[in-house]
Motif scaffolding. Structure first.
Motif, PDB file in Angstrom:
ATOM      1  N   UNK A 179      85.192  85.174  -4.123  1.00 30.44           N
ATOM      2  CA  UNK A 179      85.705  86.666  -3.982  1.00 30.44           C
ATOM      3  C   UNK A 179      84.916  87.420  -5.044  1.00 30.44           C
ATOM      4  N   UNK A 180      84.524  88.667  -4.826  1.00 33.78           N
ATOM      5  CA  UNK A 180      83.983  89.612  -5.851  1.00 33.78           C
ATOM      6  C   UNK A 180      84.814  90.900  -6.084  1.00 33.78           C
ATOM      7  N   UNK A 181      84.956  91.450  -6.974  1.00 27.37           N
ATOM      8  CA  UNK A 181      85.479  92.555  -7.457  1.00 27.37           C
ATOM      9  C   UNK A 181      84.946  93.555  -6.255  1.00 27.37           C
ATOM     10  N   UNK A 182      86.103  94.554  -5.860  1.00 26.71           N
ATOM     11  CA  UNK A 182      85.547  95.666  -4.884  1.00 26.71           C
ATOM     12  C   UNK A 182      84.863  96.561  -5.542  1.00 26.71           C
ATOM     13  N   UNK A 183      84.874  96.588  -7.009  1.00 26.06           N
ATOM     14  CA  UNK A 183      84.061  97.695  -7.788  1.00 26.06           C
ATOM     15  C   UNK A 183      82.820  97.175  -7.984  1.00 26.06           C
ATOM     16  N   UNK A 184      82.270  95.987  -7.505  1.00 28.00           N
ATOM     17  CA  UNK A 184      80.840  95.243  -7.903  1.00 28.00           C
ATOM     18  C   UNK A 184      79.936  96.375  -7.682  1.00 28.00           C
ATOM     19  N   UNK A 185      80.115  97.166  -6.493  1.00 30.12           N
ATOM     20  CA  UNK A 185      78.855  98.230  -6.152  1.00 30.12           C
ATOM     21  C   UNK A 185      78.928  99.395  -6.895  1.00 30.12           C
ATOM     22  N   UNK A 186      80.211  99.865  -6.947  1.00 23.75           N
ATOM     23  CA  UNK A 186      80.389 101.337  -7.766  1.00 23.75           C
ATOM     24  C   UNK A 186      80.153 101.340  -9.368  1.00 23.75           C
ATOM     25  N   UNK A 187      80.758  99.858  -9.927  1.00 20.50           N
ATOM     26  CA  UNK A 187      80.742 100.019 -11.304  1.00 20.50           C
ATOM     27  C   UNK A 187      80.044  98.933 -11.813  1.00 20.50           C
TER      28      UNK A 187
END
Length: 108
Positions: free
Chosen positions: A22-30
């Motif tokens: 699983x990857x953090x949902x903020x991977x793309x934004x932050x």
């Protein structure tokens, strides 16, 4: 698929050898590099999930209001599908009891 663990939310990334990654949902934004490995079994909602490794370090603090917002959106969708009420009424019902922090994240 979204997993909430220790105040952070993760999205399913891929299957590994006897695990799910699983990857953090903020991977793309932050550009957050937070990761979590769980057992290969994906339990039903409310069941306990085995965390094998992680969580890795995040570059941001947990955001409970964003997690609550995601739950409110799901509630709006479920209520709208099962109701003949107006959109405003459905949204008002879904927002009952919502925190002020979450309300600040909900677009009008």
């Amino acid at each position: 698929k979204v997993l909430v663990y220790q105040g952070y939310s993760y999205r399913f990334h891929k299957d590994g050898s006897a695990k799910k990654i699983w990857v953090c949902t903020e991977e793309r934004h932050r550009a957050c590099r937070g990761r979590l490995h769980t057992g290969a079994h994906l339990p039903e909602v409310g069941e306990i999930m085995e965390v094998i490794k992680g969580p890795d370090s995040h570059n941001h603090t947990p955001d409970p209001a964003s997690i609550e917002k995601r739950q409110v959106v799901k509630k709006v969708i479920a209520l709208a599908a099962a109701s003949t009420e107006t959109t405003a009424s459905v949204v008002a019902t879904a927002l009952e009891g919502t925190s002020v922090a979450c309300l600040g994240k909900v677009k009008a």
